[in-house]
Design an enzyme around this catalytic site. Structure first.
Site, PDB file in Angstrom:
ATOM      1  N   CYS A   9      48.977  46.913  31.732  1.00 40.45           N
ATOM      2  CA  CYS A   9      49.776  47.360  32.870  1.00 40.45           C
ATOM      3  C   CYS A   9      51.182  46.787  32.697  1.00 40.45           C
ATOM      4  CB  CYS A   9      49.136  46.979  34.202  1.00 40.45           C
ATOM      5  SG  CYS A   9      48.978  45.197  34.488  1.00 40.45           S
ATOM      6  N   ASN A  12      50.560  42.361  33.957  1.00 41.32           N
ATOM      7  CA  ASN A  12      49.305  41.700  33.555  1.00 41.32           C
ATOM      8  C   ASN A  12      48.859  40.636  34.567  1.00 41.32           C
ATOM      9  OD1 ASN A  12      48.020  39.685  30.780  1.00 41.32           O
ATOM     10  ND2 ASN A  12      46.992  41.295  31.906  1.00 41.32           N
ATOM     11  N   CYS A  14      47.988  41.995  38.008  1.00 37.27           N
ATOM     12  CA  CYS A  14      47.272  42.717  39.066  1.00 37.27           C
ATOM     13  C   CYS A  14      46.250  43.702  38.500  1.00 37.27           C
ATOM     14  CB  CYS A  14      48.260  43.461  39.972  1.00 37.27           C
ATOM     15  SG  CYS A  14      49.437  42.394  40.822  1.00 37.27           S
ATOM     16  N   ARG A  15      46.747  44.827  37.967  1.00 36.51           N
ATOM     17  CA  ARG A  15      45.835  45.912  37.615  1.00 36.51           C
ATOM     18  C   ARG A  15      45.034  45.674  36.340  1.00 36.51           C
ATOM     19  NH1 ARG A  15      50.333  50.304  37.628  1.00 36.51           N
ATOM     20  NH2 ARG A  15      51.430  48.432  36.942  1.00 36.51           N
ATOM     21  N   SER A  16      45.713  45.286  35.251  1.00 40.68           N
ATOM     22  CA  SER A  16      44.952  45.164  33.979  1.00 40.68           C
ATOM     23  C   SER A  16      43.957  44.002  33.989  1.00 40.68           C
ATOM     24  CB  SER A  16      45.878  45.124  32.761  1.00 40.68           C
ATOM     25  OG  SER A  16      46.756  44.027  32.780  1.00 40.68           O
ATOM     26  N   ASP A 124      50.351  50.671  41.530  1.00 42.69           N
ATOM     27  CA  ASP A 124      50.636  49.236  41.482  1.00 42.69           C
ATOM     28  C   ASP A 124      50.431  48.633  42.876  1.00 42.69           C
ATOM     29  OD1 ASP A 124      51.612  46.719  41.134  1.00 42.69           O
ATOM     30  OD2 ASP A 124      53.422  47.347  40.077  1.00 42.69           O
TER      31      ASP A 124
HETATM   32  P1  4NP Z   1      50.703  44.742  37.476  1.00 45.74           P
HETATM   33  O1  4NP Z   1      51.569  44.534  38.803  1.00 45.74           O
HETATM   34  O2  4NP Z   1      51.546  45.551  36.516  1.00 45.74           O
HETATM   35  O3  4NP Z   1      49.533  45.525  37.968  1.00 45.74           O
HETATM   36  O4  4NP Z   1      50.356  43.378  36.966  1.00 45.74           O
HETATM   37  C1  4NP Z   1      52.861  44.018  38.800  1.00 45.74           C
HETATM   38  C2  4NP Z   1      53.054  42.668  38.955  1.00 45.74           C
HETATM   39  C3  4NP Z   1      54.308  42.153  38.999  1.00 45.74           C
HETATM   40  C4  4NP Z   1      55.412  42.978  38.906  1.00 45.74           C
HETATM   41  C5  4NP Z   1      55.231  44.325  38.737  1.00 45.74           C
HETATM   42  C6  4NP Z   1      53.944  44.851  38.686  1.00 45.74           C
HETATM   43  N1  4NP Z   1      56.705  42.456  38.974  1.00 45.74           N
HETATM   44  O5  4NP Z   1      57.662  43.230  38.944  1.00 45.74           O
HETATM   45  O6  4NP Z   1      56.872  41.234  39.057  1.00 45.74           O
END
Ligand code: 4NP
Length: 154
Positions: A9, A12, A14-16, A124
Site C-alpha cells: 500500500c 505500510n 494500515c492496509r497492507s 485508505d
Molecule cells: P496505508 O495508509 O497506505 O494503508 O498504510 C496510509 C498511512 C499513512 C499515510 C498515507 C496512507 N500518510 O500519508 O502518512
C-alpha cells in the site's frame, strides 16, 4: 517450495499490514504454507509499527500484528516474491513504474482477485471514520479467501 506474497500500500501501516494479517490467518486455517510480507511505496513510516487502529482491528479478529514494522518496497522484492499485490490502483501504478526490467514477481491488484470487485481500490482508512478500519478488515479478509484458493491451485 512455498509461494510468496507481498502486499503493498502507500504507508505500510494500515492496509497492507491488515492484508498480510488476513492472508496469514486464512492460510493458517487452511494449512497452506505461504510466505507473506507487506511494504509501502512510500518511506514516511519506515521502521514504525502499524497504526494503532490497524493493530486493534487485527487483534479483535484474532491476529497480533504488534511486531510488524513498516518498510518501503525495494527492487529486490520484485525477484524475491512470486506475487506482489497492490491494495489500490495508485499503488499498482507506482509499482509498475519502479518495476525493474528483470522482475519476476507477478503484479496484481488485490480486488482483481475478488469476483465482482475487479478494478476497485481498498480505500485508505487513515483519515477515515472510526469504522473505516473494520471496513478495511472486511475487504482484505474477503480477498484473502479468494487469494488463498487461487494460491492452492497455482
Ligand atoms: P496505508 O495508509 O497506505 O494503508 O498504510 C496510509 C498511512 C499513512 C499515510 C498515507 C496512507 N500518510 O500519508 O502518512
Amino acid at each position: 517450495m512455498s509461494q510468496s506474497v507481498l502486499f503493498v500500500c502507500l504507508g505500510n501501516i494500515c492496509r497492507s499490514p491488515l492484508a498480510e494479517a488476513a492472508l496469514r490467518q486464512e492460510c493458517a486455517r487452511a494449512g497452506l504454507d505461504v510466505v507473506i510480507d507487506s511494504a509501502g511505496t512510500g518511506d514516511w513510516h519506515a521502521g514504525q509499527p502499524a497504526d494503532e487502529r490497524a493493530q486493534a482491528v487485527a487483534a479483535r479478529n484474532g491476529v497480533d500484528i504488534g511486531h510488524l514494522r513498516a518498510r518501503q518496497v525495494t527492487a529486490s522484492d520484485f525477484r524475491d516474491f512470486d506475487h506482489i499485490i497492490a491494495l489500490d490502483n495508485d499503488n499498482l501504478r507506482d509499482l509498475t513504474a519502479i518495476r525493474p526490467a528483470r522482475a519476476t514477481a507477478k503484479l496484481s491488484l488485490l480486488f482483481d482477485h475478488v469476483p465482482g470487485r475487479e478494478g476497485e481500490d481498498v480505500a485508505d482508512p487513515y483519515y477515515g471514520r472510526d469504522n473505516a478500519f473494520d471496513q478495511t478488515w472486511a475487504e482484505v479478509t474477503e480477498a484473502a479467501t479468494t487469494i488463498r484458493k487461487w494460491l492452492e491451485t497455482a
